[in-house]
Write an enzyme that holds these catalytic residues in place. Sequence first.
Site, PDB file in Angstrom:
ATOM      1  N   THR A  13      29.459  75.714  15.136  1.00  8.72           N
ATOM      2  CA  THR A  13      30.609  75.765  16.041  1.00  8.72           C
ATOM      3  C   THR A  13      30.186  75.900  17.504  1.00  8.72           C
ATOM      4  O   THR A  13      31.018  75.915  18.398  1.00  8.72           O
ATOM      5  CB  THR A  13      31.532  76.934  15.663  1.00  8.72           C
ATOM      6  OG1 THR A  13      30.742  78.141  15.665  1.00  8.72           O
ATOM      7  CG2 THR A  13      32.133  76.746  14.281  1.00  8.72           C
ATOM      8  N   GLY A  14      28.889  75.991  17.769  1.00 10.04           N
ATOM      9  CA  GLY A  14      28.409  76.097  19.146  1.00 10.04           C
ATOM     10  C   GLY A  14      28.281  74.735  19.811  1.00 10.04           C
ATOM     11  O   GLY A  14      28.475  73.694  19.171  1.00 10.04           O
ATOM     12  N   ARG A  41      32.931  85.373  11.456  1.00  4.54           N
ATOM     13  CA  ARG A  41      34.092  85.184  12.322  1.00  4.54           C
ATOM     14  C   ARG A  41      34.624  83.740  12.285  1.00  4.54           C
ATOM     15  O   ARG A  41      35.828  83.499  12.304  1.00  4.54           O
ATOM     16  CB  ARG A  41      33.702  85.568  13.765  1.00  4.54           C
ATOM     17  CG  ARG A  41      34.836  85.820  14.720  1.00  4.54           C
ATOM     18  CD  ARG A  41      34.322  86.520  15.993  1.00  4.54           C
ATOM     19  NE  ARG A  41      32.945  86.127  16.350  1.00  4.54           N
ATOM     20  CZ  ARG A  41      32.622  85.032  17.024  1.00  4.54           C
ATOM     21  NH1 ARG A  41      33.545  84.219  17.451  1.00  4.54           N
ATOM     22  NH2 ARG A  41      31.357  84.778  17.297  1.00  4.54           N
ATOM     23  N   SER A  42      33.707  82.780  12.265  1.00  2.00           N
ATOM     24  CA  SER A  42      34.114  81.369  12.276  1.00  2.00           C
ATOM     25  C   SER A  42      34.307  80.800  10.871  1.00  2.00           C
ATOM     26  O   SER A  42      34.848  79.695  10.716  1.00  2.00           O
ATOM     27  CB  SER A  42      33.062  80.529  12.999  1.00  2.00           C
ATOM     28  OG  SER A  42      32.912  80.963  14.327  1.00  2.00           O
ATOM     29  N   CYS A 131      15.334  72.986  26.359  1.00  2.00           N
ATOM     30  CA  CYS A 131      15.893  71.768  26.949  1.00  2.00           C
ATOM     31  C   CYS A 131      15.157  71.293  28.202  1.00  2.00           C
ATOM     32  O   CYS A 131      14.890  70.109  28.365  1.00  2.00           O
ATOM     33  CB  CYS A 131      17.371  71.953  27.247  1.00  2.00           C
ATOM     34  SG  CYS A 131      17.791  73.543  27.978  1.00  2.00           S
ATOM     35  N   GLN A 158      19.907  73.106  36.427  1.00  2.00           N
ATOM     36  CA  GLN A 158      20.322  73.139  35.032  1.00  2.00           C
ATOM     37  C   GLN A 158      21.829  73.331  34.890  1.00  2.00           C
ATOM     38  O   GLN A 158      22.427  74.176  35.548  1.00  2.00           O
ATOM     39  CB  GLN A 158      19.548  74.239  34.296  1.00  2.00           C
ATOM     40  CG  GLN A 158      18.053  73.929  34.276  1.00  2.00           C
ATOM     41  CD  GLN A 158      17.208  74.875  33.447  1.00  2.00           C
ATOM     42  OE1 GLN A 158      16.016  75.018  33.726  1.00  2.00           O
ATOM     43  NE2 GLN A 158      17.774  75.490  32.443  1.00  2.00           N
ATOM     44  N   GLY A 162      23.874  74.396  28.999  1.00  2.00           N
ATOM     45  CA  GLY A 162      22.664  75.009  28.468  1.00  2.00           C
ATOM     46  C   GLY A 162      22.871  76.464  28.093  1.00  2.00           C
ATOM     47  O   GLY A 162      22.171  77.007  27.240  1.00  2.00           O
ATOM     48  N   LYS A 215       9.070  79.606  29.885  1.00  2.00           N
ATOM     49  CA  LYS A 215       9.068  78.631  28.792  1.00  2.00           C
ATOM     50  C   LYS A 215       8.438  77.318  29.242  1.00  2.00           C
ATOM     51  O   LYS A 215       7.757  76.641  28.464  1.00  2.00           O
ATOM     52  CB  LYS A 215      10.499  78.352  28.326  1.00  2.00           C
ATOM     53  CG  LYS A 215      11.132  79.485  27.520  1.00  2.00           C
ATOM     54  CD  LYS A 215      12.603  79.170  27.236  1.00  2.00           C
ATOM     55  CE  LYS A 215      13.288  80.351  26.556  1.00  2.00           C
ATOM     56  NZ  LYS A 215      14.751  80.138  26.459  1.00  2.00           N
ATOM     57  N   ARG A 237      20.462  77.453  38.021  1.00  2.00           N
ATOM     58  CA  ARG A 237      21.682  76.990  37.361  1.00  2.00           C
ATOM     59  C   ARG A 237      22.588  76.373  38.426  1.00  2.00           C
ATOM     60  O   ARG A 237      22.755  76.938  39.510  1.00  2.00           O
ATOM     61  CB  ARG A 237      22.379  78.179  36.699  1.00  2.00           C
ATOM     62  CG  ARG A 237      23.418  77.816  35.678  1.00  2.00           C
ATOM     63  CD  ARG A 237      22.859  77.183  34.430  1.00  2.00           C
ATOM     64  NE  ARG A 237      21.959  78.052  33.671  1.00  2.00           N
ATOM     65  CZ  ARG A 237      21.347  77.697  32.557  1.00  2.00           C
ATOM     66  NH1 ARG A 237      21.523  76.481  32.045  1.00  2.00           N
ATOM     67  NH2 ARG A 237      20.530  78.524  31.936  1.00  2.00           N
ATOM     68  N   HIS A 244      20.623  68.314  32.690  1.00  2.00           N
ATOM     69  CA  HIS A 244      19.673  69.050  33.519  1.00  2.00           C
ATOM     70  C   HIS A 244      18.918  68.043  34.389  1.00  2.00           C
ATOM     71  O   HIS A 244      18.543  66.966  33.921  1.00  2.00           O
ATOM     72  CB  HIS A 244      18.636  69.772  32.657  1.00  2.00           C
ATOM     73  CG  HIS A 244      19.159  70.976  31.930  1.00  2.00           C
ATOM     74  ND1 HIS A 244      20.465  71.409  32.001  1.00  2.00           N
ATOM     75  CD2 HIS A 244      18.515  71.860  31.120  1.00  2.00           C
ATOM     76  CE1 HIS A 244      20.604  72.500  31.254  1.00  2.00           C
ATOM     77  NE2 HIS A 244      19.445  72.785  30.709  1.00  2.00           N
TER      78      HIS A 244
END
Lengths: 339, 339
Positions: A13-14, A41-42, A131, A158, A162, A215, A237, A244
């Site tokens: 669901t994301g 929950r979902s 990403c 970005q 994200g 990262k 951001r 991105h």
Amino acid sequence: MSKTYTVAVVGATGAVGETMLKVLAERQFPIGKLHVLASERSAGSKIDFGARQLVVENLATFDPTGVDIALFSAGGAVSKEYAPKFAAAGAVVIDNSSSFRGDADVPLVVSEVNPEAAKNRPRGIIANPNCSTMQLMVALAPIHRAVGIERINIATYQSVSGTGVKAMEELGRQTAALLNFQDAKPEVYPVQIAFNVIPHGGDFLDNGYTTEEWKLVTETRKILGDDSILVNATVVRVPVFYGHSEAVHIETREKLSVDKARELLAAQPGLVLVDERKAGGYPTPVTHASGNDPVYVGRLREDVSHPRGLDMWVVADNIRKGAATNAVQLAELVIAETA
Amino acid sequence: MSKTYTVAVVGATGAVGETMLKVLAERQFPIGKLHVLASERSAGSKIDFGARQLVVENLATFDPTGVDIALFSAGGAVSKEYAPKFAAAGAVVIDNSSSFRGDADVPLVVSEVNPEAAKNRPRGIIANPNCSTMQLMVALAPIHRAVGIERINIATYQSVSGTGVKAMEELGRQTAALLNFQDAKPEVYPVQIAFNVIPHGGDFLDNGYTTEEWKLVTETRKILGDDSILVNATVVRVPVFYGHSEAVHIETREKLSVDKARELLAAQPGLVLVDERKAGGYPTPVTHASGNDPVYVGRLREDVSHPRGLDMWVVADNIRKGAATNAVQLAELVIAETA
């Protein structure tokens, strides 16, 4: 009859999970059974998948026996707990979190860059890169192979997707509020993101970098298989929904001309060159990346400040190639092994 | 009775011109007569200046005799034609365009960085630096003085007000259109700026850089008085109304620790350090720069990729310190000579 696979999408669901389903359908992945999993929950909510309607199952009570391939994108904690359970039950787990990326016995794979690494997965887990590293690798791998990359200075732009669905809602809500002369309260980000830029991704490390910046250091080295590559990143951001962008200034071991770089990039699978030196002759999130799979590269030029410097601008849809598409491509690599 | 000056603001109806008037009033510049000048199209319109109401005069027919100080911000062509006429009539011209910045006999001055240079103006013209260079110089001058700067990698996040009033209108109009599910037609910028980023400022040069990127090379060298400084820039427009941000990665001649850099920056006039390694502990356009004069610096850290590298994040209001405020500060330097 061709073989089909039982697939599980964890975190369905994301923002990334939804796109994983979309990409599985687009690429006609040979799915037999498809489980869509999320938190309690979902659970019970419904998701369309082509003609089928799927009911979201509760990850906590799900029995992974019989799952061939599990695509995880439900955050680091969920991956840490459940990915090993799925792997123990026989599934190949493709994990989009950062939980296993640093582990020596978990390959970190960009499908067009180091696909052979996916075969060696003693724990049954393949990690999907972050990403911002993902798109960078597609652009830099052919150059590294040809002349070696010594150092990378990178500043990122970005998009909020994200961060997730709530961050996209925050950008929309704050923007609408400001256009209506109301306050833009920050909830997901520490400060207003609408009509603003925020030099902060993840958490702060003792050396002053953020985890999102770090990262780029560690994942680049692992994917390109070269611990001597130096990386200096600033992650920012920006108020963009999807896509991105990266201002990339590299120093190669041997001098690389723009013409030769163009040749190398043009031959790289998954990469589209958009590099005319004129207005609009470069990729942007809205005009090129959003909703599409390729990594777009433009603004190629020789760095006037360094004898072996080369600059470029790299843009990709962070949810597609930066996450969901690469995960599905890794699943394709896995099934190709036994085909 | 203290001395007053006859001041002319050329381009008074533009984004920078309006702010020049605001800053002149805020800083209580000792104005006797004030002429607000623009093209014939705007002539006759009225502008408030404190309690006074000023009528915009037509630059083409204006007689500059008697003007002590003229602040120009009406574009390069207007400066090229009219600045020499004002100077010939006895005015000191402070010019915000790029027309004279490269000329050896025109000083290029950031008031807190190289104020002494303003005194030597054989042509009666002082050039105001480009906005992105302006804020960079305030942050880098104390470091260059202390340990020398060898090379600068910079990626910018420039707001639309740097392009002008029409670009601000375009960002607002496109954003509103998109939130209402309508098309966002690009007019000022070649592609959509709302919820997008555009790696393009000015025109393209043969070497692949844009003119906005090249200004960072040439103006940095002139202001810091050191032609050996190497600069590699990527200039990007972002959907922010006011405030330019910059990811700055420098290489110094001698190693500089973060602690020592903090000391140097804390002592720099016109600069505010916002540098806590936590959420919100850095400057952004909205939270710090917009509407304010200082240059804000944060995200200080030693570059892991270079033995003498240092990273920082520099934010300032491009219309205020990046243009109008510095111009008025230069006018203050000029009148201080004779005070």
